[in-house]
Design an enzyme around this catalytic site. Structure first.
Site, PDB file in Angstrom:
ATOM      1  N   GLU A   1      18.824  -0.003  15.908  1.00  0.00           N
ATOM      2  CA  GLU A   1      20.190   0.398  15.596  1.00  0.00           C
ATOM      3  C   GLU A   1      20.669   1.470  16.561  1.00  0.00           C
ATOM      4  O   GLU A   1      19.994   2.478  16.750  1.00  0.00           O
ATOM      5  CB  GLU A   1      20.272   0.946  14.167  1.00  0.00           C
ATOM      6  CG  GLU A   1      19.869  -0.043  13.088  1.00  0.00           C
ATOM      7  CD  GLU A   1      19.979   0.556  11.694  1.00  0.00           C
ATOM      8  OE1 GLU A   1      20.482   1.697  11.568  1.00  0.00           O
ATOM      9  OE2 GLU A   1      19.566  -0.110  10.735  1.00  0.00           O
TER      10      GLU A   1
ATOM     11  N   GLU B   1      27.675  -5.149  11.974  1.00  0.00           N
ATOM     12  CA  GLU B   1      27.759  -4.960  10.521  1.00  0.00           C
ATOM     13  C   GLU B   1      28.988  -4.156  10.118  1.00  0.00           C
ATOM     14  O   GLU B   1      29.247  -3.081  10.655  1.00  0.00           O
ATOM     15  CB  GLU B   1      26.492  -4.260  10.004  1.00  0.00           C
ATOM     16  CG  GLU B   1      26.499  -4.023   8.502  1.00  0.00           C
ATOM     17  CD  GLU B   1      25.154  -3.601   7.947  1.00  0.00           C
ATOM     18  OE1 GLU B   1      25.091  -3.303   6.739  1.00  0.00           O
ATOM     19  OE2 GLU B   1      24.164  -3.557   8.713  1.00  0.00           O
TER      20      GLU B   1
ATOM     21  N   ASP C   1      14.526  -3.483   7.432  1.00  0.00           N
ATOM     22  CA  ASP C   1      14.150  -2.256   6.728  1.00  0.00           C
ATOM     23  C   ASP C   1      14.939  -2.119   5.426  1.00  0.00           C
ATOM     24  O   ASP C   1      14.688  -1.210   4.634  1.00  0.00           O
ATOM     25  CB  ASP C   1      14.282  -1.020   7.612  1.00  0.00           C
ATOM     26  CG  ASP C   1      15.676  -0.803   8.176  1.00  0.00           C
ATOM     27  OD1 ASP C   1      16.595  -1.574   7.828  1.00  0.00           O
ATOM     28  OD2 ASP C   1      15.846   0.134   8.978  1.00  0.00           O
TER      29      ASP C   1
END
Length: 264
Positions: free
Chosen positions: A114, A181, A45
């Protein structure tokens, strides 16, 4: 060329061999990446920022992801193709299943979502219905308004333990991969060692099983702020194909990411 599979990635983890992955959004780059040896790609995305020009990933829709997934699949028929479920596309398990079906029909092999252990039921439900799931922890861009910006996550012990618990919960629920991340290297090492599934890092040091970069960062064509973990391989290599080969080689050797790309 044989298709890349999750079983192959597990074997790489077991033997300590690192692998390189990259984002892809269209036919031409996907074709180039596969021809130069990238076996895993993500229709991220991140396209909301890199392709559409938004200031976050939040405006991206499932239709957007499906459109780009179809294009990438045509260019890279053999890659293991991950596709993001965008913001608010998995607010309930039922919604997650419906939207996963849409991107898998478009050509994805796996969906990426996520969030932490609160998503365990969703991961379990998708896995039971033959939808492979990649988790995403640490800096999760869809939560940028909660975090108050793009910041390193898990720096204090309580936050680090929460992320480790989240990772274990996602694996227990059936997640096949995990993206980590913008976390400190020491935490990335703890999580990678604790999980049996492959961990793909971005801004997590060179201790994870694999690495991923947004293709625009790898080619030095990102507009605006350049993340600390990014490296312009095109500047050194001179052409795009050589840049991809250099990226793969440096990930596999552990040379990238270096200390200058890592957080502590």
């Amino acid at each position: 060329m044989k298709p890349t599979t999750i079983s192959q990635l597990r074997r790489l983890k077991e033997t300590g061999k690192k692998f390189a992955t990259i984002t892809a959004y269209d036919f031409s780059f996907a074709k180039l990446f596969e021809e130069e040896g990238i076996g895993v790609m993500l229709v991220g995305d991140s396209l909301g920022m890199t392709v559409q020009g938004h200031d976050s990933t939040l405006p991206v829709t499932v239709d957007d992801i499906a459109y780009h997934t179809r294009a990438v699949r045509r260019g890279a028929p053999h890659c293991l193709l991950l596709a993001d479920l965008p913001f608010m596309a998995y607010a309930t398990p039922e919604q997650a299943f419906e939207n996963s079906a849409a991107v898998m029909r478009a050509g994805a092999n796996m969906v990426k979502i996520e969030g932490g252990q609160w998503l365990a039921d969703t991961v379990r439900m998708l896995t039971e219905r033959a939808v492979p799931v990649c988790g995403h922890l640490g800096l999760t861009p869809q939560s940028v308004n909660i975090f108050g910006g793009y910041k390193v996550q898990g720096r204090d012990e309580a936050a680090a333990q929460t992320l480790l618990n989240d990772a274990l919960a996602l694996e227990a629920a059936g997640a096949q991969l995990l993206v980590l991340e913008c976390v400190p290297v020491a935490l990335a090492q703890r999580i990678t060692n604790a999980l049996s599934i492959p961990v793909i890092g971005i801004g997590a040091g060179n201790v994870t099983d694999g690495q991923i970069l947004v293709m625009h960062d790898a080619f030095g064509i990102t507009g605006g702020h350049i993340p600390k973990f990014a490296k312009n391989f095109l500047a050194e290599a001179g052409d795009m194909r050589a840049a991809v080969r250099q990226y793969i080689a440096e990930v596999e050797s552990g040379a990238y990411p270096g200390e200058e790309h890592s957080f502590h």
